[in-house]
Design an enzyme around this catalytic site. Structure first.
Site, PDB file in Angstrom:
ATOM      1  N   LYS A   1       0.817  -1.216   0.000  1.00 56.69           N
ATOM      2  CA  LYS A   1       0.000   0.000   0.000  1.00 56.69           C
ATOM      3  C   LYS A   1       0.852   1.269   0.000  1.00 56.69           C
ATOM      4  O   LYS A   1       0.431   2.304  -0.503  1.00 56.69           O
ATOM      5  CB  LYS A   1      -0.892  -0.034   1.254  1.00 56.69           C
ATOM      6  CG  LYS A   1      -1.888   1.067   1.359  1.00 56.69           C
ATOM      7  CD  LYS A   1      -2.897   0.798   2.448  1.00 56.69           C
ATOM      8  CE  LYS A   1      -2.352   1.110   3.825  1.00 56.69           C
ATOM      9  NZ  LYS A   1      -3.453   1.076   4.831  1.00 56.69           N
ATOM     10  N   ASP A   2       2.029   1.182   0.586  1.00 57.50           N
ATOM     11  CA  ASP A   2       2.891   2.360   0.710  1.00 57.50           C
ATOM     12  C   ASP A   2       3.928   2.461  -0.409  1.00 57.50           C
ATOM     13  O   ASP A   2       4.765   3.364  -0.400  1.00 57.50           O
ATOM     14  CB  ASP A   2       3.622   2.333   2.066  1.00 57.50           C
ATOM     15  CG  ASP A   2       2.661   2.365   3.246  1.00 57.50           C
ATOM     16  OD1 ASP A   2       1.588   2.975   3.106  1.00 57.50           O
ATOM     17  OD2 ASP A   2       2.979   1.772   4.284  1.00 57.50           O
TER      18      ASP A   2
ATOM     19  N   ARG B   1      -8.281   9.035   1.191  1.00 62.24           N
ATOM     20  CA  ARG B   1      -9.312   8.034   0.894  1.00 62.24           C
ATOM     21  C   ARG B   1     -10.268   7.851   2.064  1.00 62.24           C
ATOM     22  O   ARG B   1     -11.489   7.910   1.912  1.00 62.24           O
ATOM     23  CB  ARG B   1      -8.680   6.669   0.573  1.00 62.24           C
ATOM     24  CG  ARG B   1      -9.710   5.529   0.496  1.00 62.24           C
ATOM     25  CD  ARG B   1      -9.080   4.148   0.405  1.00 62.24           C
ATOM     26  NE  ARG B   1      -8.321   3.795   1.591  1.00 62.24           N
ATOM     27  CZ  ARG B   1      -8.788   3.102   2.636  1.00 62.24           C
ATOM     28  NH1 ARG B   1     -10.033   2.681   2.663  1.00 62.24           N
ATOM     29  NH2 ARG B   1      -8.010   2.814   3.660  1.00 62.24           N
ATOM     30  N   ARG B   2      -9.701   7.640   3.266  1.00 67.32           N
ATOM     31  CA  ARG B   2     -10.573   7.397   4.412  1.00 67.32           C
ATOM     32  C   ARG B   2     -11.425   8.632   4.711  1.00 67.32           C
ATOM     33  O   ARG B   2     -12.620   8.502   5.007  1.00 67.32           O
ATOM     34  CB  ARG B   2      -9.744   7.002   5.645  1.00 67.32           C
ATOM     35  CG  ARG B   2      -9.195   5.588   5.516  1.00 67.32           C
ATOM     36  CD  ARG B   2      -8.275   5.213   6.666  1.00 67.32           C
ATOM     37  NE  ARG B   2      -7.865   3.816   6.565  1.00 67.32           N
ATOM     38  CZ  ARG B   2      -6.659   3.370   6.898  1.00 67.32           C
ATOM     39  NH1 ARG B   2      -5.741   4.191   7.347  1.00 67.32           N
ATOM     40  NH2 ARG B   2      -6.376   2.080   6.772  1.00 67.32           N
TER      41      ARG B   2
ATOM     42  N   ARG C   1      -1.616  11.279  12.431  1.00 67.05           N
ATOM     43  CA  ARG C   1      -0.483  10.531  11.891  1.00 67.05           C
ATOM     44  C   ARG C   1       0.120   9.634  12.959  1.00 67.05           C
ATOM     45  O   ARG C   1      -0.363   9.569  14.082  1.00 67.05           O
ATOM     46  CB  ARG C   1       0.570  11.508  11.342  1.00 67.05           C
ATOM     47  CG  ARG C   1       0.133  12.165  10.052  1.00 67.05           C
ATOM     48  CD  ARG C   1       1.096  11.957   8.899  1.00 67.05           C
ATOM     49  NE  ARG C   1       2.024  10.870   9.097  1.00 67.05           N
ATOM     50  CZ  ARG C   1       3.332  10.986   9.063  1.00 67.05           C
ATOM     51  NH1 ARG C   1       3.881  12.156   8.863  1.00 67.05           N
ATOM     52  NH2 ARG C   1       4.100   9.933   9.214  1.00 67.05           N
TER      53      ARG C   1
ATOM     54  N   ARG D   1      -1.722   5.796  16.897  1.00 66.49           N
ATOM     55  CA  ARG D   1      -3.082   6.223  16.556  1.00 66.49           C
ATOM     56  C   ARG D   1      -4.098   5.636  17.539  1.00 66.49           C
ATOM     57  O   ARG D   1      -5.049   6.316  17.915  1.00 66.49           O
ATOM     58  CB  ARG D   1      -3.406   5.832  15.113  1.00 66.49           C
ATOM     59  CG  ARG D   1      -2.613   6.696  14.124  1.00 66.49           C
ATOM     60  CD  ARG D   1      -3.073   6.460  12.714  1.00 66.49           C
ATOM     61  NE  ARG D   1      -1.968   6.043  11.853  1.00 66.49           N
ATOM     62  CZ  ARG D   1      -2.119   5.645  10.596  1.00 66.49           C
ATOM     63  NH1 ARG D   1      -3.316   5.598  10.061  1.00 66.49           N
ATOM     64  NH2 ARG D   1      -1.077   5.294   9.874  1.00 66.49           N
TER      65      ARG D   1
ATOM     66  N   CYS E   1      -0.706   9.153  -3.258  1.00 68.49           N
ATOM     67  CA  CYS E   1      -1.312   9.064  -1.929  1.00 68.49           C
ATOM     68  C   CYS E   1      -2.167  10.287  -1.593  1.00 68.49           C
ATOM     69  O   CYS E   1      -2.821  10.329  -0.566  1.00 68.49           O
ATOM     70  CB  CYS E   1      -0.248   8.819  -0.874  1.00 68.49           C
ATOM     71  SG  CYS E   1       1.016  10.079  -0.840  1.00 68.49           S
TER      72      CYS E   1
HETATM   73  N1  PBG Z   1      -0.536   3.954   5.888  1.00 70.22           N
HETATM   74  C1  PBG Z   1       0.267   3.216   6.821  1.00 70.22           C
HETATM   75  C2  PBG Z   1       0.030   1.751   6.696  1.00 70.22           C
HETATM   76  N2  PBG Z   1       0.643   1.037   5.727  1.00 70.22           N
HETATM   77  C3  PBG Z   1       0.226  -0.261   5.833  1.00 70.22           C
HETATM   78  C4  PBG Z   1      -0.653  -0.335   6.895  1.00 70.22           C
HETATM   79  C5  PBG Z   1      -1.360  -1.538   7.352  1.00 70.22           C
HETATM   80  C6  PBG Z   1      -0.987  -2.835   6.677  1.00 70.22           C
HETATM   81  C7  PBG Z   1      -1.506  -2.960   5.286  1.00 70.22           C
HETATM   82  O1  PBG Z   1      -2.463  -2.283   4.870  1.00 70.22           O
HETATM   83  O2  PBG Z   1      -0.952  -3.794   4.564  1.00 70.22           O
HETATM   84  C8  PBG Z   1      -0.772   0.933   7.459  1.00 70.22           C
HETATM   85  C9  PBG Z   1      -1.578   1.330   8.631  1.00 70.22           C
HETATM   86  C10 PBG Z   1      -3.029   1.549   8.315  1.00 70.22           C
HETATM   87  O3  PBG Z   1      -3.371   1.987   7.203  1.00 70.22           O
HETATM   88  O4  PBG Z   1      -3.873   1.334   9.201  1.00 70.22           O
END
Ligand code: PBG
Length: 303
Positions: A84-85, A130-131, A148, A154, A238
């Site tokens: 995702k990152d 997104r959220r 953050r 969090r 992002c």
């Molecule tokens: N943005 C940070 C991040 N990057 C990956 C995860 C969680 C693990 C994943 O989605 O694979 C998270 C934390 C979240 O979004 O709660």
């Protein structure tokens, strides 16, 4: 086996847990001893900058730059990432050679038992476009506040009352053994690649490529690749409110996606079913979504 395999990772508790998962998978597959794998934590820009929404810095390899430097300089042999990152365009020098089996892809709601149970006007903590957009589309009465920090931070911010509720990825909570925390939301489409862990190598490193390819989880790789192709087609990063999820259904990919205006007032949804070897379909879905979006929403994307 000659010298130890050095696994580079971010230093957050979640990143370390994921690096250990990769190490265990490699060890089990290849019968390695613990001494033959070493985990090397690397601090990234995204970890260092804690006071600004990352979306503001936008698309600058916040989580990968320092790991890339270590991988390029052969200080590590592989990098483990939350897919995702990982930005959608990566240097040709590196290759995502494997993905671990995908975890629960959903977001979980913390601080309320459902989206409808959050009190009117409550403060919703998130720095994810997104959220924020998905939440505001359902609950325009809520106010979002910047939020953050790593997963534990969090959760603590919710306990301290810095916000009334937040969303966190189930995958991260589960990997940190917080399985009991939050309520999974079935009808909120996750971020592209959420829940997937990728293992990256130097493209020319044949030894690592075969070691790593042996632990690849094919269906995860296929689905996450489709979601990332959609992201490329949208030209999103992002900062762009994008949700997408690909599932395998009867040997075909079922890709669902949505793009949203930041305030959630505009939501464009679409889906496609296509064969796993159709590399074009995700881009076609991206074009179709952009074609249906208002000019203002379209301007958030460069695809
Ligand atoms: N943005 C940070 C991040 N990057 C990956 C995860 C969680 C693990 C994943 O989605 O694979 C998270 C934390 C979240 O979004 O709660």
């Amino acid at each position: 086996m000659t010298r130890a395999i050095r696994i580079g990772t971010r230093g957050s508790p979640l990143a370390l847990a994921q690096a250990r998962m990769a190490a265990t998978a490699l060890r089990d597959m290849h019968g390695l001893s613990p001494a033959q794998i070493e985990i090397v934590p690397v601090t990234t820009t995204g970890d260092r900058i804690k006071d600004r929404p990352l979306a503001e810095l936008g698309g600058k390899a916040l989580w990968t730059k320092e790991l890339d430097e270590c991988l390029g300089d052969e200080r590590i042999d592989i990098s483990v990432h939350s897919m995702k990152d990982v930005e959608s365009f990566r240097p040709a020098e590196f290759t995502i050679a494997a993905m671990l089996p995908r975890a629960d892809v959903r977001d979980r709601l913390i601080g309320a038992s459902g989206l409808d149970s959050i009190p009117r006007g409550a403060r919703f903590g998130t720095s994810s476009p997104r959220r924020a957009a998905q939440l505001l589309s359902r609950r325009p009465d809520l106010a979002t506040v910047p939020f953050r920090g790593n997963v534990e931070t969090r959760l603590r911010k919710i306990e301290m009352g810095e916000a009334d509720a937040t969303l966190l990825a189930a995958a991260g909570l589960d990997r940190l053994d917080r399985r009991d925390v939050g309520v999974p939301l079935d009808d909120l489409l996750p971020a592209p690649a959420q829940g997937a862990v990728g293992i990256e190598i130097r493209t020319g490193d044949g030894r690592m490529r075969s070691l790593v390819a042996a632990i690849d989880h094919a269906s995860t790789h296929i689905c996450v690749s489709a979601e990332r192709r959609l992201l490329m087609g949208l030209g999103g990063d992002c900062r762009s409110p994008i949700a997408a999820l690909a599932l395998l259904d009867d040997g075909r990919i079922h890709l669902r996606a949505e793009i949203l205006s930041p305030d959630g007032s505009e939501v464009i949804r679409g889906e496609r079913r296509f064969p796993v070897d159709d590399g074009e379909a995700p881009g076609q879905l991206a074009a179709e979504l952009l074609g249906r979006a208002s000019a203002a929403l379209r301007s958030l994307f460069t695809g």
